[in-house]
Design a protein around this motif. Structure first.
Motif, mmCIF file in Angstrom:
data_model
loop_
_atom_site.group_PDB
_atom_site.id
_atom_site.type_symbol
_atom_site.label_atom_id
_atom_site.label_comp_id
_atom_site.label_asym_id
_atom_site.label_seq_id
_atom_site.Cartn_x
_atom_site.Cartn_y
_atom_site.Cartn_z
ATOM 1 N N ALA A 110 4.966 66.702 59.607
ATOM 2 C CA ALA A 110 4.034 65.570 59.524
ATOM 3 C C ALA A 110 2.729 65.881 60.256
ATOM 4 C CB ALA A 110 4.676 64.322 60.119
ATOM 5 N N ARG A 111 1.628 65.481 59.656
ATOM 6 C CA ARG A 111 0.322 65.656 60.299
ATOM 7 C C ARG A 111 0.020 64.505 61.254
ATOM 8 N NH1 ARG A 111 -3.762 66.116 55.869
ATOM 9 N NH2 ARG A 111 -5.158 66.316 57.629
ATOM 10 N N HIS A 112 0.736 63.387 61.080
ATOM 11 C CA HIS A 112 0.537 62.202 61.915
ATOM 12 C C HIS A 112 1.882 61.581 62.243
ATOM 13 C CE1 HIS A 112 -3.276 62.617 59.677
ATOM 14 N NE2 HIS A 112 -3.803 62.222 60.821
ATOM 15 N N PHE A 113 1.921 60.845 63.342
ATOM 16 C CA PHE A 113 3.083 60.026 63.661
ATOM 17 C C PHE A 113 2.615 58.795 64.422
ATOM 18 C CE2 PHE A 113 2.954 63.338 66.986
ATOM 19 C CZ PHE A 113 2.936 62.583 68.153
ATOM 20 N N THR A 114 3.466 57.778 64.426
ATOM 21 C CA THR A 114 3.153 56.520 65.086
ATOM 22 C C THR A 114 4.228 56.220 66.119
ATOM 23 O OG1 THR A 114 2.137 55.681 63.064
ATOM 24 C CG2 THR A 114 2.716 54.072 64.733
ATOM 25 N N ILE A 115 3.804 55.813 67.302
ATOM 26 C CA ILE A 115 4.730 55.412 68.354
ATOM 27 C C ILE A 115 4.601 53.902 68.522
ATOM 28 C CG2 ILE A 115 5.335 55.636 70.785
ATOM 29 C CD1 ILE A 115 4.075 58.517 70.535
ATOM 30 N N ASN A 116 5.674 53.189 68.160
ATOM 31 C CA ASN A 116 5.740 51.737 68.269
ATOM 32 C C ASN A 116 6.499 51.408 69.548
ATOM 33 O OD1 ASN A 116 4.850 50.721 65.390
ATOM 34 N ND2 ASN A 116 6.212 52.467 65.032
ATOM 35 N N VAL A 117 5.820 50.886 70.566
ATOM 36 C CA VAL A 117 6.456 50.534 71.839
ATOM 37 C C VAL A 117 7.048 49.134 71.679
ATOM 38 C CG1 VAL A 117 6.121 50.207 74.313
ATOM 39 C CG2 VAL A 117 4.794 51.964 73.097
ATOM 40 N N LEU A 118 8.378 49.054 71.748
ATOM 41 C CA LEU A 118 9.072 47.832 71.382
ATOM 42 C C LEU A 118 8.993 46.726 72.424
ATOM 43 C CD1 LEU A 118 12.287 49.289 69.723
ATOM 44 C CD2 LEU A 118 10.041 48.828 68.709
ATOM 45 N N ALA A 119 8.938 45.500 71.915
ATOM 46 C CA ALA A 119 9.004 44.291 72.724
ATOM 47 C C ALA A 119 10.467 43.847 72.794
ATOM 48 C CB ALA A 119 8.145 43.197 72.096
ATOM 49 N N GLU A 120 10.764 42.921 73.702
ATOM 50 C CA GLU A 120 12.122 42.396 73.832
ATOM 51 C C GLU A 120 12.694 41.916 72.504
ATOM 52 O OE1 GLU A 120 12.032 39.304 76.762
ATOM 53 O OE2 GLU A 120 12.199 40.732 78.420
ATOM 54 N N ALA A 121 11.854 41.324 71.675
ATOM 55 C CA ALA A 121 12.302 40.777 70.391
ATOM 56 C C ALA A 121 12.786 41.854 69.424
ATOM 57 C CB ALA A 121 11.171 39.977 69.751
ATOM 58 N N HIS A 122 12.542 43.116 69.738
ATOM 59 C CA HIS A 122 12.884 44.219 68.835
ATOM 60 C C HIS A 122 14.214 44.902 69.145
ATOM 61 C CE1 HIS A 122 8.321 44.405 68.276
ATOM 62 N NE2 HIS A 122 8.825 44.015 67.112
ATOM 63 N N VAL A 123 15.063 44.296 69.945
ATOM 64 C CA VAL A 123 16.308 44.974 70.342
ATOM 65 C C VAL A 123 17.144 45.378 69.126
ATOM 66 C CG1 VAL A 123 17.658 42.870 70.780
ATOM 67 C CG2 VAL A 123 18.230 45.009 71.968
ATOM 68 N N GLU A 124 17.212 44.533 68.105
ATOM 69 C CA GLU A 124 18.001 44.885 66.920
ATOM 70 C C GLU A 124 17.344 46.011 66.129
ATOM 71 O OE1 GLU A 124 21.110 44.130 66.449
ATOM 72 O OE2 GLU A 124 20.977 42.946 68.290
ATOM 73 N N HIS A 125 16.018 46.077 66.149
ATOM 74 C CA HIS A 125 15.323 47.202 65.512
ATOM 75 C C HIS A 125 15.673 48.502 66.237
ATOM 76 C CE1 HIS A 125 12.822 43.873 64.009
ATOM 77 N NE2 HIS A 125 12.631 44.663 62.975
ATOM 78 N N ALA A 126 15.694 48.453 67.568
ATOM 79 C CA ALA A 126 16.046 49.646 68.345
ATOM 80 C C ALA A 126 17.431 50.141 67.955
ATOM 81 C CB ALA A 126 15.985 49.340 69.841
ATOM 82 N N ARG A 127 18.376 49.228 67.853
ATOM 83 C CA ARG A 127 19.749 49.607 67.467
ATOM 84 C C ARG A 127 19.786 50.165 66.040
ATOM 85 N NH1 ARG A 127 21.451 44.544 70.527
ATOM 86 N NH2 ARG A 127 22.295 45.407 72.446
ATOM 87 N N ARG A 128 19.079 49.521 65.143
ATOM 88 C CA ARG A 128 19.072 49.932 63.734
ATOM 89 C C ARG A 128 18.522 51.357 63.593
ATOM 90 N NH1 ARG A 128 18.856 46.321 59.292
ATOM 91 N NH2 ARG A 128 18.168 47.316 57.387
ATOM 92 N N PHE A 129 17.415 51.647 64.285
ATOM 93 C CA PHE A 129 16.781 52.965 64.155
ATOM 94 C C PHE A 129 17.508 54.040 64.963
ATOM 95 C CE2 PHE A 129 13.586 50.635 62.006
ATOM 96 C CZ PHE A 129 12.865 51.557 61.258
ATOM 97 N N ALA A 130 18.402 53.640 65.855
ATOM 98 C CA ALA A 130 19.228 54.601 66.597
ATOM 99 C C ALA A 130 20.496 54.942 65.818
ATOM 100 C CB ALA A 130 19.581 54.048 67.970
ATOM 101 N N SER A 131 20.732 54.249 64.709
ATOM 102 C CA SER A 131 21.948 54.446 63.912
ATOM 103 C C SER A 131 21.633 55.296 62.678
ATOM 104 C CB SER A 131 22.499 53.089 63.466
ATOM 105 O OG SER A 131 21.688 52.539 62.436
ATOM 106 N N ARG A 132 22.645 55.490 61.862
ATOM 107 C CA ARG A 132 22.468 56.200 60.593
ATOM 108 C C ARG A 132 22.324 55.208 59.434
ATOM 109 N NH1 ARG A 132 23.188 61.637 61.040
ATOM 110 N NH2 ARG A 132 24.362 62.358 62.845
#
Length: 158
Positions: free
Chosen positions: A64-86
Motif C-alpha cells: 500500500a502507498r497509503h494507510f490510515t490510523i483510526n484512533v478509537l473512542a470508547e464507543a468503538h470497543v466492538e469495532h476493536a473486537r471485530r477488527f481483531a478477529s477473522r
C-alpha cells in the motif's frame, strides 16, 4: 527469556487502540486492530506502527502507498473486537468513508492520521511501518485503551 512472561509484562503498559486500514492491490479495504501505534517525528510529521510478520494482512500493507490510523473512542470497543478477529466483513459495521488517499476512515474517532507509506522493515517477529502524516483530524472524545489484555475505558474528559 520466557515469551509468555514478556508478553504479560509488556501488557501492563497502557496503550491506545487503533484500527489501521489500507487498500489492497485490487482496491479492497483491509483493516486490523493494533495498539503498536506511536508518534515518531514532528518535523517531518512521521508516525510508526508494527504488524506481526505472520499476519495475513502483511502483504497488503507492504504494497500500500497509503494507510490510515483510526484512533478509537470508547464507543468503538466492538469495532476493536471485530477488527481483531477473522470476521469476514470487518467493514460491515460503523460509518466508514474513504479518506483523502482512499484508505478507510471511521467516523467518531478520537483522531485519524492519513499517511503516505515511507518505509517498512522487519524487526524480530514484526514489521515496522513508518508513515508521513498527510492529513489528520481529531475530536474531544474519550479514548478506548488496552491494558493487561483487556479493553478499558477512561470515562468522561474533564
Amino acid at each position: 527469556m520466557d515469551p509468555k512472561l514478556l508478553r504479560h509484562t509488556l501488557g501492563r503498559f497502557t496503550t491506545g487502540v487503533t484500527i489501521i486500514c489500507c487498500l489492497d492491490g485490487q482496491g479492497g479495504r483491509v483493516g486490523l486492530t493494533a495498539n503498536s501505534f506511536q508518534a515518531l517525528s514532528l518535523d517531518p510529521p512521521l508516525v510508526l506502527w508494527s504488524l506481526r510478520a505472520a499476519s495475513p494482512s502483511l502483504e497488503a500493507f507492504r504494497q500500500a502507498r497509503h494507510f490510515t490510523i483510526n484512533v478509537l473512542a470508547e464507543a468503538h470497543v466492538e469495532h476493536a473486537r471485530r477488527f481483531a478477529s477473522r470476521h469476514d466483513d470487518k467493514f460491515g459495521e460503523g460509518l466508514w468513508a474513504p479518506g483523502e488517499s482512499g484508505s478507510p476512515v471511521l467516523a467518531g474517532c478520537c483522531a485519524v492520521f492519513e499517511c503516505e507509506s515511507v518505509s517498512n522493515q522487519a524487526a524480530g517477529d514484526h514489521v515496522l511501518f513508518i508513515g508521513r502524516v498527510v492529513a489528520m483530524s481529531e475530536a474531544p472524545v474519550a479514548p478506548l485503551v488496552f491494558q493487561a489484555g483487556h479493553y478499558r475505558m477512561l470515562g468522561e474528559i474533564l
